[in-house]
Design an enzyme around this catalytic site. Structure first.
Site, PDB file in Angstrom:
ATOM      1  NE  ARG A  13      -0.376  -0.675   4.825  1.00 10.76           N
ATOM      2  CZ  ARG A  13      -0.863  -0.545   6.032  1.00 10.76           C
ATOM      3  NH1 ARG A  13      -2.014   0.040   6.210  1.00 10.76           N
ATOM      4  NH2 ARG A  13      -0.210  -0.999   7.046  1.00 10.76           N
TER       5      ARG A  13
ATOM      6  CE  LYS B  34       2.224   2.277   6.444  1.00 12.37           C
ATOM      7  NZ  LYS B  34       3.018   2.065   7.654  1.00 12.37           N
TER       8      LYS B  34
ATOM      9  CG  ASP C 101      -8.129  -1.661   2.237  1.00  5.99           C
ATOM     10  OD1 ASP C 101      -6.963  -1.344   2.547  1.00  5.99           O
ATOM     11  OD2 ASP C 101      -9.104  -1.445   2.977  1.00  5.99           O
ATOM     12  N   GLY C 102      -4.924  -1.740   0.286  1.00  5.12           N
ATOM     13  CA  GLY C 102      -3.995  -0.683  -0.121  1.00  5.12           C
ATOM     14  C   GLY C 102      -4.142   0.625   0.627  1.00  5.12           C
TER      15      GLY C 102
ATOM     16  NE  ARG D 202       6.331   4.841   4.553  1.00  2.00           N
ATOM     17  CZ  ARG D 202       6.382   3.654   5.118  1.00  2.00           C
ATOM     18  NH1 ARG D 202       6.252   3.538   6.419  1.00  2.00           N
ATOM     19  NH2 ARG D 202       6.585   2.566   4.401  1.00  2.00           N
TER      20      ARG D 202
ATOM     21  NE  ARG E 190      10.563  -2.064   2.971  1.00  2.00           N
ATOM     22  CZ  ARG E 190       9.814  -1.504   3.893  1.00  2.00           C
ATOM     23  NH1 ARG E 190       9.637  -2.102   5.041  1.00  2.00           N
ATOM     24  NH2 ARG E 190       9.211  -0.368   3.664  1.00  2.00           N
TER      25      ARG E 190
ATOM     26  CG  ASP F  30       8.299  -7.540   6.678  1.00  2.00           C
ATOM     27  OD1 ASP F  30       8.637  -8.159   7.700  1.00  2.00           O
ATOM     28  OD2 ASP F  30       7.159  -7.094   6.517  1.00  2.00           O
TER      29      ASP F  30
ATOM     30  CG  ASP G 285       7.792  -0.532   7.536  1.00  2.00           C
ATOM     31  OD1 ASP G 285       7.536   0.458   6.837  1.00  2.00           O
ATOM     32  OD2 ASP G 285       8.166  -1.618   7.070  1.00  2.00           O
TER      33      ASP G 285
HETATM   34  C1  LIG Z   1       5.722  -4.626   9.006  1.00  2.00           C
HETATM   35  O1  LIG Z   1       5.338  -5.810   9.640  1.00  2.00           O
HETATM   36  C2  LIG Z   1       3.950  -6.064   9.648  1.00  2.00           C
HETATM   37  C3  LIG Z   1       3.718  -7.328  10.376  1.00  2.00           C
HETATM   38  O2  LIG Z   1       4.486  -8.338   9.824  1.00  2.00           O
HETATM   39  C4  LIG Z   1       3.434  -6.194   8.269  1.00  2.00           C
HETATM   40  O3  LIG Z   1       2.029  -6.380   8.309  1.00  2.00           O
HETATM   41  C5  LIG Z   1       3.752  -4.943   7.535  1.00  2.00           C
HETATM   42  O4  LIG Z   1       3.400  -5.105   6.196  1.00  2.00           O
HETATM   43  C6  LIG Z   1       5.212  -4.589   7.610  1.00  2.00           C
HETATM   44  N1  LIG Z   1       5.365  -3.304   7.070  1.00  2.00           N
HETATM   45  C7  LIG Z   1       5.842  -3.112   5.886  1.00  2.00           C
HETATM   46  C8  LIG Z   1       5.762  -1.734   5.338  1.00  2.00           C
HETATM   47  O5  LIG Z   1       6.342  -4.001   5.259  1.00  2.00           O
END
Ligand SMILES: *[C@@H]1O[C@H](CO)[C@@H](O)[C@H](O)[C@H]1NC(C)=O
Ligand SMILES: *[C@@H]1O[C@H](CO)[C@@H](O)[C@H](O)[C@H]1NC(C)=O
Ligand SMILES: *[C@@H]1O[C@H](CO)[C@@H](O)[C@H](O)[C@H]1NC(C)=O
Ligand SMILES: *[C@@H]1O[C@H](CO)[C@@H](O)[C@H](O)[C@H]1NC(C)=O
Ligand SMILES: *[C@@H]1O[C@H](CO)[C@@H](O)[C@H](O)[C@H]1NC(C)=O
Ligand SMILES: *[C@@H]1O[C@H](CO)[C@@H](O)[C@H](O)[C@H]1NC(C)=O
Length: 581
Positions: free
Chosen positions: A168, A188, A200-201, A258, A265, A335, A345
């Site tokens: 998203r 974001k 749903d983005g 942002r 990552r 991630d 994040d």
């Molecule tokens: C950060 O971690 C959460 C839980 O795993 C995940 O839902 C989310 O997509 C992650 N954020 C990003 C931007 O990748």
């Protein structure tokens, strides 16, 4: 040296239902010669002379602002498939993906003047234009933008989760500012991409307010982080099961613009390694090293090892800094860990109130996997996964060295923690007993559930005389701490230790401590109070918090009046941080 003048922007409702919220911004007076003195970014002291950083060079008109995607698009193959439908993607780093405009009316809920001016060279006056709101919410693309969604994978909660990616978020391009820094702009909450999986983005108001406020607050605490430039709130309905309990509610969509030097990552490398796309893995690593690790020579045979060593060190130091302000990230998945070791994040994060190693910001994390006390181990786990991703590019001998490097992670973390906590106690010089002094205090804090932020702050604010007399009349956190039977013993040892530094004046000690122990952090109850108002399109408390958290080490009348340094209100203890966002 330079003066600030508060300017109130008034609500404007135009015929096409575009609304500018009331909020405060601070302007430098244009006739002040030292106007650029307000630039507080650490890098402004190391400006390359070829860049003209004069504040007069700020762009007053958005027509002069351009981003570029050429570097990224030139360096990597782009997904050949077009369109925003969900799919499994291979042999590329990015997919082209266009934002889905939010449905109006759009409200500009907050902007960071520091980010707009300091990072994007935009005069904050540009925010009054309708175009600005369109640009920062995905309705219109900045000139030069060819938006991308990044393909990455990751280990989530201990297990390989396969392809994840920007589900998203849209990378709009990068911008090189007048200080010579390059920043990547990312929206974001801007709609679906090939990586949206079941999502749903969109992002909702509460999570977007939290990300906006916390990333800017972390920057002003001096902790490496992504930044936030703007927050736009719409009336577009978004359905969320906030506590995963079957109670689906309609919320509203919001978009944050942002900024980070890079959004790569650990998971960016992992997916290539896991899929055996080794040429691309090498290409991505070479790019990251060349762009972001200038001290690593790009044609040395051990450059990947040097890269790994650097990330292990920087991530350990970052996590120690989190701990030094009681910050729990909440989702330390690979991630969500930046290759540049900056905080990214912001999800169910939290600042610990009562000192408690078991503090878990994500209320659904029943196991406490990402409790604040377990955070360093989550970091170690992530470094192990980073090493696994690099293995195909390392010789057997290099892998052995890298395994040794991995083993230093917790030591680096501990060493940095010790430095930071010594500074929090105002201790100078070396003393073998210092570690015990810190540990003993933390034990007393844990036993008495003393407030983490205010215990250190009130120790900073108290004079040695007050400490000696045990006068805590205006120090609620120290009163809690002082209820411990062994507190007096600890305090005697502490005062003796302070007294040993003969050249250290008590005022200097206090000033030193006050410059590292914040008086204000973004406590959940504070964010929650601002969010409740923001849900009703009252962004005044978002603006207030944003403004106060720019100077977290300075006592401010508006913050005191709002009770931000007081004992948390009774309802704070019942707050649950929602996990869906
Ligand atoms: C950060 O971690 C959460 C839980 O795993 C995940 O839902 C989310 O997509 C992650 N954020 C990003 C931007 O990748
Ligand atoms: C920097 O830019 C300002 C405004 O454009 C200009 O007045 C000034 O002369 C420039 N300084 C240098 C050293 O080029
Ligand atoms: C890297 O290689 C280039 C050309 O291949 C050479 O000019 C340069 O000196 C090398 N740098 C180092 C640090 O070895
Ligand atoms: C480790 O990281 C910290 C913080 O990023 C940095 O100040 C320090 O110089 C690094 N140390 C090494 C040996 O790279
Ligand atoms: C919170 O923790 C639970 C349990 O581990 C997890 O399923 C959930 O995804 C986490 N929330 C976020 C936002 O990561
Ligand atoms: C205790 O400290 C406060 C300031 O925090 C001061 O106003 C008060 O006079 C002190 N009381 C005594 C008994 O020293």
């Amino acid at each position: 040296m330079w003066s600030l003048q508060k300017v109130l922007l008034f609500t404007v409702v135009t015929s096409n239902m575009i609304i500018i919220s009331v909020h405060m911004v601070e302007f430098c007076q244009k006739d002040e010669p030292d106007c650029q003195g307000q630039d507080t970014s650490p890098s402004s002291h190391m400006i390359n002379s070829r860049w003209n950083t004069s504040i007069l060079n700020l762009k007053r008109n958005l027509d002069h602002f351009r981003v570029s995607c050429e570097k990224l698009k030139g360096a990597f193959p782009i997904d050949q498939v077009r369109g925003n439908f969900i799919r499994s993607v291979t042999n590329c780093i990015f997919s082209e993906a266009f934002p889905t405009p939010l449905k109006g009316p759009l409200r500009l809920a907050a902007v960071s003047k520091d980010a707009l001016e300091g990072l994007l060279d935009l005069d904050v006056a540009v925010i009054v234009s309708d175009e600005f709101r369109q640009y920062v919410s995905g309705g219109k693309l900045f000139p030069g933008s060819e938006p991308l969604a990044h393909r990455y994978g990751g280990h989530q909660f201990g297990y390989w989760a396969g392809q994840l990616g920007d589900g998203r978020a849209h990378l709009l391009g990068h911008y090189t500012n007048r200080k010579g820094e390059t920043w990547e702009l990312q929206l974001k909450g801007s709609g679906k991409t090939p990586y949206s999986r079941s999502g749903d983005g969109r992002a909702v108001v509460r999570s977007s307010v939290r990300e906006f406020l916390c990333s800017e607050a972390m920057y002003f605490l001096g902790i490496p982080t992504s930044r936030a430039a703007s927050l736009v709130v719409s009336d577009e309905p978004v359905w969320r099961d906030q506590f995963y309990n079957g109670n689906v509610k309609t919320e509203r969509g919001a978009v944050v613009l942002r900024l980070a030097k890079s959004w790569f990552r650990i998971g960016s490398l992992e997916i290539l390694s896991q899929n055996g796309e080794l040429d691309l893995l090498r290409k991505l690593l070479n790019f990251v090293i060349a762009e972001h690790f200038p001290s690593i020579h790009s044609n040395k045979s051990d450059k990947y090892l040097a890269f790994y060593t650097s990330v292990v060190n920087d991530t350990a130091c970052l996590m120690a800094e989190w701990m030094s302000v009681g910050f729990a990230h909440g989702v330390c998945n690979t991630d969500n860990f930046s290759l540049l070791s900056v905080t990214i994040d912001y999800g169910p994060f939290g600042f610990m109130e009562a000192y408690d190693p078991d503090f878990v910001p994500n209320t659904s994390d029943d196991e406490g996997r990402y409790s604040i006390g377990a955070q360093a181990h989550a970091g170690l786990f992530n470094m192990e996964k980073l090493l696994d991703a690099l293995r195909p590019l390392l010789s057997a001998a290099q892998q052995e060295v890298a395994e040794m490097v991995l083993k230093t992670f917790l030591d680096i973390y501990q060493t940095r923690m010790q430095q930071l906590f010594k500074a929090k106690l105002g201790l100078l010089g070396e003393n073998t007993e210092d570690q015990r002094l810190v540990e003993h205090l933390l034990q007393l804090m844990e036993d008495t559930r003393a407030d983490f932020t205010m215990t250190f702050r009130q120790l900073s604010e108290a004079s040695a005389h007050q400490l000696r007399r045990r006068n805590f009349t205006q120090a609620w956190a120290l009163q809690d701490l002082a209820s411990h039977g062994r507190f007096s013993d600890w305090l005697n040892v502490y005062l003796l230790r302070l007294g040993r530094e003969t050249h250290d004046e008590d005022e200097d000690r206090q000033a030193r401590m006050k410059s590292v122990n914040p008086r204000y952090v973004l406590r959940n109850w504070m964010a929650e109070s601002a969010i409740r108002k923001a849900e009703r399109n009252d962004f005044s408390e978002v603006a207030l918090l944003h403004d106060i958290l720019r100077q977290p080490f300075l006592t401010q009348a508006s913050a005191e009046q709002a009770g931000y340094a007081d004992k948390p209100p009774w309802w704070a203890h019942q707050l649950k941080v929602s996990c869906s966002s």
